[in-house]
Scaffold this motif. Structure first.
Motif, PDB file in Angstrom:
ATOM      1  N   LEU A 100       0.828  -1.203   0.000  1.00  0.00           N
ATOM      2  CA  LEU A 100       0.000   0.000   0.000  1.00  0.00           C
ATOM      3  C   LEU A 100       0.864   1.256   0.000  1.00  0.00           C
ATOM      4  O   LEU A 100       0.575   2.230  -0.704  1.00  0.00           O
ATOM      5  N   ILE A 101       1.940   1.234   0.778  1.00  0.00           N
ATOM      6  CA  ILE A 101       2.874   2.367   0.808  1.00  0.00           C
ATOM      7  C   ILE A 101       3.452   2.618  -0.581  1.00  0.00           C
ATOM      8  O   ILE A 101       3.591   3.763  -1.018  1.00  0.00           O
ATOM      9  N   CYS A 102       3.780   1.535  -1.299  1.00  0.00           N
ATOM     10  CA  CYS A 102       4.329   1.667  -2.654  1.00  0.00           C
ATOM     11  C   CYS A 102       3.323   2.342  -3.589  1.00  0.00           C
ATOM     12  O   CYS A 102       3.677   3.248  -4.362  1.00  0.00           O
ATOM     13  N   ILE A 103       2.059   1.916  -3.508  1.00  0.00           N
ATOM     14  CA  ILE A 103       1.012   2.493  -4.361  1.00  0.00           C
ATOM     15  C   ILE A 103       0.801   3.965  -4.011  1.00  0.00           C
ATOM     16  O   ILE A 103       0.709   4.831  -4.896  1.00  0.00           O
ATOM     17  N   GLU A 104       0.722   4.264  -2.721  1.00  0.00           N
ATOM     18  CA  GLU A 104       0.524   5.648  -2.268  1.00  0.00           C
ATOM     19  C   GLU A 104       1.668   6.538  -2.732  1.00  0.00           C
ATOM     20  O   GLU A 104       1.448   7.660  -3.204  1.00  0.00           O
ATOM     21  N   THR A 105       2.883   6.040  -2.599  1.00  0.00           N
ATOM     22  CA  THR A 105       4.064   6.813  -2.995  1.00  0.00           C
ATOM     23  C   THR A 105       4.061   7.088  -4.487  1.00  0.00           C
ATOM     24  O   THR A 105       4.322   8.223  -4.929  1.00  0.00           O
ATOM     25  N   TYR A 106       3.742   6.057  -5.268  1.00  0.00           N
ATOM     26  CA  TYR A 106       3.725   6.217  -6.723  1.00  0.00           C
ATOM     27  C   TYR A 106       2.705   7.269  -7.153  1.00  0.00           C
ATOM     28  O   TYR A 106       3.007   8.175  -7.949  1.00  0.00           O
ATOM     29  N   LEU A 107       1.478   7.165  -6.641  1.00  0.00           N
ATOM     30  CA  LEU A 107       0.420   8.092  -7.044  1.00  0.00           C
ATOM     31  C   LEU A 107       0.695   9.518  -6.567  1.00  0.00           C
ATOM     32  O   LEU A 107       0.438  10.487  -7.294  1.00  0.00           O
ATOM     33  N   THR A 108       1.219   9.647  -5.349  1.00  0.00           N
ATOM     34  CA  THR A 108       1.517  10.982  -4.821  1.00  0.00           C
ATOM     35  C   THR A 108       2.570  11.673  -5.673  1.00  0.00           C
ATOM     36  O   THR A 108       2.407  12.845  -6.061  1.00  0.00           O
ATOM     37  N   THR A 109       3.657  10.982  -5.985  1.00  0.00           N
ATOM     38  CA  THR A 109       4.727  11.588  -6.800  1.00  0.00           C
ATOM     39  C   THR A 109       4.262  11.809  -8.236  1.00  0.00           C
ATOM     40  O   THR A 109       4.703  12.762  -8.893  1.00  0.00           O
ATOM     41  N   GLN A 154      10.207   9.368  -5.924  1.00  0.00           N
ATOM     42  CA  GLN A 154       9.492   8.139  -5.571  1.00  0.00           C
ATOM     43  C   GLN A 154      10.317   7.273  -4.630  1.00  0.00           C
ATOM     44  O   GLN A 154       9.814   6.786  -3.611  1.00  0.00           O
ATOM     45  N   LEU A 155      11.593   7.107  -4.966  1.00  0.00           N
ATOM     46  CA  LEU A 155      12.471   6.298  -4.119  1.00  0.00           C
ATOM     47  C   LEU A 155      12.648   6.939  -2.741  1.00  0.00           C
ATOM     48  O   LEU A 155      12.629   6.247  -1.715  1.00  0.00           O
ATOM     49  N   LEU A 156      12.806   8.274  -2.730  1.00  0.00           N
ATOM     50  CA  LEU A 156      13.012   8.985  -1.461  1.00  0.00           C
ATOM     51  C   LEU A 156      11.777   8.869  -0.574  1.00  0.00           C
ATOM     52  O   LEU A 156      11.882   8.548   0.623  1.00  0.00           O
ATOM     53  N   PHE A 157      10.591   9.145  -1.136  1.00  0.00           N
ATOM     54  CA  PHE A 157       9.355   9.056  -0.358  1.00  0.00           C
ATOM     55  C   PHE A 157       9.101   7.637   0.134  1.00  0.00           C
ATOM     56  O   PHE A 157       8.649   7.418   1.259  1.00  0.00           O
ATOM     57  N   LEU A 158       9.402   6.663  -0.720  1.00  0.00           N
ATOM     58  CA  LEU A 158       9.213   5.257  -0.350  1.00  0.00           C
ATOM     59  C   LEU A 158      10.130   4.879   0.809  1.00  0.00           C
ATOM     60  O   LEU A 158       9.705   4.245   1.783  1.00  0.00           O
ATOM     61  N   PHE A 159      11.377   5.318   0.710  1.00  0.00           N
ATOM     62  CA  PHE A 159      12.359   5.029   1.759  1.00  0.00           C
ATOM     63  C   PHE A 159      11.942   5.675   3.083  1.00  0.00           C
ATOM     64  O   PHE A 159      11.943   5.029   4.138  1.00  0.00           O
ATOM     65  N   ILE A 160      11.561   6.948   3.020  1.00  0.00           N
ATOM     66  CA  ILE A 160      11.144   7.674   4.230  1.00  0.00           C
ATOM     67  C   ILE A 160       9.906   7.023   4.849  1.00  0.00           C
ATOM     68  O   ILE A 160       9.822   6.842   6.070  1.00  0.00           O
ATOM     69  N   SER A 161       8.939   6.674   3.999  1.00  0.00           N
ATOM     70  CA  SER A 161       7.699   6.068   4.493  1.00  0.00           C
ATOM     71  C   SER A 161       7.970   4.747   5.208  1.00  0.00           C
ATOM     72  O   SER A 161       7.403   4.471   6.275  1.00  0.00           O
ATOM     73  N   CYS A 162       8.845   3.923   4.622  1.00  0.00           N
ATOM     74  CA  CYS A 162       9.157   2.630   5.239  1.00  0.00           C
ATOM     75  C   CYS A 162       9.932   2.803   6.538  1.00  0.00           C
ATOM     76  O   CYS A 162       9.676   2.108   7.527  1.00  0.00           O
ATOM     77  N   PHE A 166      -5.938   7.119  -2.276  1.00  0.00           N
ATOM     78  CA  PHE A 166      -4.607   6.590  -1.966  1.00  0.00           C
ATOM     79  C   PHE A 166      -3.649   7.705  -1.509  1.00  0.00           C
ATOM     80  O   PHE A 166      -2.859   7.511  -0.588  1.00  0.00           O
ATOM     81  N   ILE A 167      -3.751   8.865  -2.149  1.00  0.00           N
ATOM     82  CA  ILE A 167      -2.878   9.987  -1.766  1.00  0.00           C
ATOM     83  C   ILE A 167      -3.196  10.444  -0.353  1.00  0.00           C
ATOM     84  O   ILE A 167      -2.288  10.710   0.454  1.00  0.00           O
ATOM     85  N   THR A 168      -4.487  10.530  -0.031  1.00  0.00           N
ATOM     86  CA  THR A 168      -4.893  10.903   1.332  1.00  0.00           C
ATOM     87  C   THR A 168      -4.350   9.913   2.346  1.00  0.00           C
ATOM     88  O   THR A 168      -3.817  10.303   3.401  1.00  0.00           O
ATOM     89  N   SER A 169      -4.462   8.625   2.030  1.00  0.00           N
ATOM     90  CA  SER A 169      -3.951   7.586   2.923  1.00  0.00           C
ATOM     91  C   SER A 169      -2.452   7.741   3.136  1.00  0.00           C
ATOM     92  O   SER A 169      -1.957   7.649   4.262  1.00  0.00           O
ATOM     93  N   GLY A 170      -1.724   8.009   2.049  1.00  0.00           N
ATOM     94  CA  GLY A 170      -0.273   8.161   2.145  1.00  0.00           C
ATOM     95  C   GLY A 170       0.135   9.389   2.936  1.00  0.00           C
ATOM     96  O   GLY A 170       1.038   9.333   3.778  1.00  0.00           O
ATOM     97  N   LEU A 171      -0.549  10.505   2.672  1.00  0.00           N
ATOM     98  CA  LEU A 171      -0.224  11.743   3.393  1.00  0.00           C
ATOM     99  C   LEU A 171      -0.556  11.604   4.871  1.00  0.00           C
ATOM    100  O   LEU A 171       0.202  12.043   5.742  1.00  0.00           O
ATOM    101  N   TYR A 172      -1.703  10.996   5.155  1.00  0.00           N
ATOM    102  CA  TYR A 172      -2.090  10.792   6.557  1.00  0.00           C
ATOM    103  C   TYR A 172      -1.063   9.934   7.276  1.00  0.00           C
ATOM    104  O   TYR A 172      -0.650  10.236   8.404  1.00  0.00           O
TER     105      TYR A 172
END
Length: 624
Positions: free
Chosen positions: A24-33, A45-53, A118-124
């Motif tokens: 889910l984090i991967c999908i959120e990151t992709y759509l947000t970027t 995308q890589l930076l946001f994914l890394f930070i999120s994880c 998905f973007i809302t979920s990722g930002l939240y």
């Protein structure tokens, strides 16, 4: 190296639920970027994914936040998503004079609404995880009488401020010499015309700004100058001195308050002294540089009030400086008054809050501060009211209702719902059939300057017709507001992200000789260093951090601090942020154009302060 990957993505408790979360984090990151559409998207995308994880791992075992905190952070995430999705659908090719064909909002489709979820979920997830870390590292403090850092104007500090002000002045000097006598704009020409009595005085551009230019010219002419050139140079030199002192004061204060390393301090001095974007403001004959510098000074004053728990009210120096900064803010830009009113409103809220909490020690200083700001506001109104009226000095109502007028114009341009009375009113302002070609979605100037635009009509019953049309056309009004203001809040609109035109937008006469011929007085523009090749090194414009991104940082910080105050009894305060929020509110309500960095300069220059506050929040077990 291989051993690092499992440590990030896999734990002993890993199960199918966790794997789904990572997916889910991967999908959120992709759509947000994808919707952000920033340059080098794959890197983001890589930076946001890394930070999120990393954040997911860091906060896995932290205490959960409560329901109210979750709701507030979810609302913030939804606001962020709306910002990102709407901004990605804004299409603008001609910001200043583009019509409906050039500037519009691209229609939304089902995929946009699905992506928004998905973007809302990722930002939240992102902002709530950051908040969990901050909250876990912030000490609760039930005692409200805790003093923070108190800035003192001792001899050493004063010498330091003056020394680095001289350094900044010297670093800016080449810009003055190359673009001598400074950048002269249409605003400048208007004020010089008034100062030389070629045109009557008005308050469209604040009279303080006009008189400042006029007296600089008169002083130099008294000393023998035959034209306005030396007067403009004197204006720029005085402005350079004022700005260098304020910026030096600001940087020295940051160093002392946050205990900055010397290297960080020198980097700040270098940035403020050498970047083209900041340096060119020092010789720009706009009202914005002085207005912004005064608000920076006032921001520091408010921080000192909070840090000293109100003890600064017993300092005559502090009261005098605060009064000077507030007065300059009010008289150098017309929205300065509304910012001071907003500050006063916030002081009232602080009085109510502290009365409920029975914090008696801070009540008297807050009352005295409120009296000070109310006195300043009333005095300014005495000047701009009865005294201006006596000398027939007027402003333009269209300036304060520009966005509202554009909303009504959009309704007329698209021939949306209007009562017969509303249609007649709009027709009296401008022939109704002409709105389709004379409504400019991103700027009110071209409409209000049209030869057939009757500004006198809006003096009567304007808000009555505005409300009537709003009730029938709320979506059209919202679209008009978006196109008129998005530059100040967007995180990803393409034209704003790459914008490098700040000085150029004002059409400085230094590089537009066709306008010089129209002036009714003489100004000789020259390069005193003679080598035009230097203009490449000391250019007119360069990229700056978009105001919307800067304000997003302030907004998120404000939410975090508000939650810490409510749920951790933190002694931090939102009070010093009031100037920034007040400025942005005035831009959201009455900006004449969808984006011009100079209007939001305060937010940009305070970025170092926001960053250091955020770092301070993340420091473990630090008393607030």
């Amino acid at each position: 190296m291989d051993s690092l990957i499992p440590n990030i993505f896999i734990t002993k408790k890993e199960d199918q639920y966790s794997l789904i979360k990572y997916l889910l984090i991967c999908i959120e990151t992709y759509l947000t970027t994808k919707y952000l559409n920033w340059p080098f998207a794959f890197i983001w995308q890589l930076l946001f994914l890394f930070i999120s994880c990393i954040l997911y791992k860091k906060t896995y075992n932290l205490k959960k936040i409560n329901k109210i905190e979750n709701i507030i952070l979810l609302i913030v995430a939804i606001i962020g998503t709306i910002n990102i999705v709407i901004s990605s659908h804004i299409y603008v090719t001609q910001r200043y004079d583009g019509t409906l064909k050039n500037n519009y909002i691209i229609p939304f489709y089902l995929i946009d609404y699905i992506s928004a979820i998905f973007i809302t979920s990722g930002l939240y997830r992102l902002i709530s995880q950051i908040y969990k870390i901050i909250k876990s590292r912030t000490l609760s403090n039930k005692s409200s009488h805790i003093k923070g850092y108190n800035f003192e104007f001792d001899k050493k500090t004063v010498k330091s401020i003056i020394y680095y002000a001289v350094v900044l002045f010297i670093m800016w000097l080449p810009f003055l010499l190359i673009y001598y006598p400074g950048f002269v704009f249409g605003d400048t020409i208007s004020s010089i015309n008034q100062g030389l009595h070629i045109a009557p005085f008005d308050n469209h551009h604040p009279l303080f700004y006009t008189l400042f230019i006029a007296y600089c010219i008169r002083i130099t002419q008294f000393l023998g100058a035959k034209d306005c050139t030396l007067g403009c140079a004197l204006y720029c030199i005085i402005q350079m001195i004022f700005l260098s002192l304020i910026y030096s004061y600001y940087i020295v204060w940051l160093k002392n308050k946050f205990n900055l390393h010397k290297i960080t301090f020198y980097i700040l001095i270098f940035i403020f002294g050498s970047t083209t974007y900041i340096a060119n403001y020092s010789i720009a004959m706009w009202k914005d540089p002085i207005f912004t510098a005064a608000l920076i000074g006032l921001t520091i004053q408010l921080y000192q009030f909070i840090d000293s728990q109100g003890e600064t009210m017993s300092s005559k120096k502090w009261i005098v400086l605060t009064t000077i900064f507030a007065m300059i803010s009010i008289f150098s830009r017309n929205n300065g008054l509304y910012i001071m009113i907003f500050v006063s409103f916030w002081i009232i809220l602080l009085l109510i809050k502290n009365k409920i909490q029975k914090n008696s020690h801070i009540m008297k200083p807050l009352r005295n501060l409120l009296i000070l700001f109310v006195t300043i506001i009333l005095f300014s109104q005495l000047i701009t009211g009865p005294i201006y009226k006596k000398y027939d000095i007027k402003g333009e109502k269209i300036e304060s209702v520009g966005i509202l007028m554009n909303q009504m114009a959009r309704v007329a341009a698209y021939n949306r719902k209007m009562s017969a009375s509303d249609r007649a009113y709009m027709n009296a302002i401008l022939p109704i059939k002409q709105y389709k070609t004379k409504y400019y979605p991103c700027c009110i100037d071209m409409l209000k300057w049209d030869s057939q635009f009757n500004a006198k009509i809006i003096e009567k019953d304007f808000f009555k017709h505005w409300l009537s049309m709003f009730i029938k056309n709320p979506r059209t009004y919202f679209e008009a507001w978006v196109l008129q203001t998005y530059g100040f809040w967007t995180l990803n609109a393409n034209d704003i992200m790459v914008s490098i035109t700040n000085i150029h937008t004002g059409q400085p006469r230094n590089i537009h000789p066709e306008y010089v011929q129209l002036m009714k007085f003489k100004i000789k523009f020259k390069n005193l260093l003679k080598h035009d090749s230097l203009r490449k090194l000391f250019s007119i414009d360069e990229w700056s951090i978009p105001v919307g991104i800067c304000y997003a940082i302030v907004f998120l910080l404000s939410i975090y601090i508000l939650l810490l105050i409510i749920f951790k009894s933190s002694t931090m305060s939102l009070f010093p942020f009031t100037l920034t929020h007040g400025l942005m509110i005035t831009l959201f309500i009455a900006s004449p154009i969808n984006y011009w960095p100079r209007y939001g300069l305060l937010i940009q220059l305070l970025v170092p302060l926001y960053i250091f506050i955020f770092i301070d929040l993340l420091k473990t077990n630090r008393h607030q």
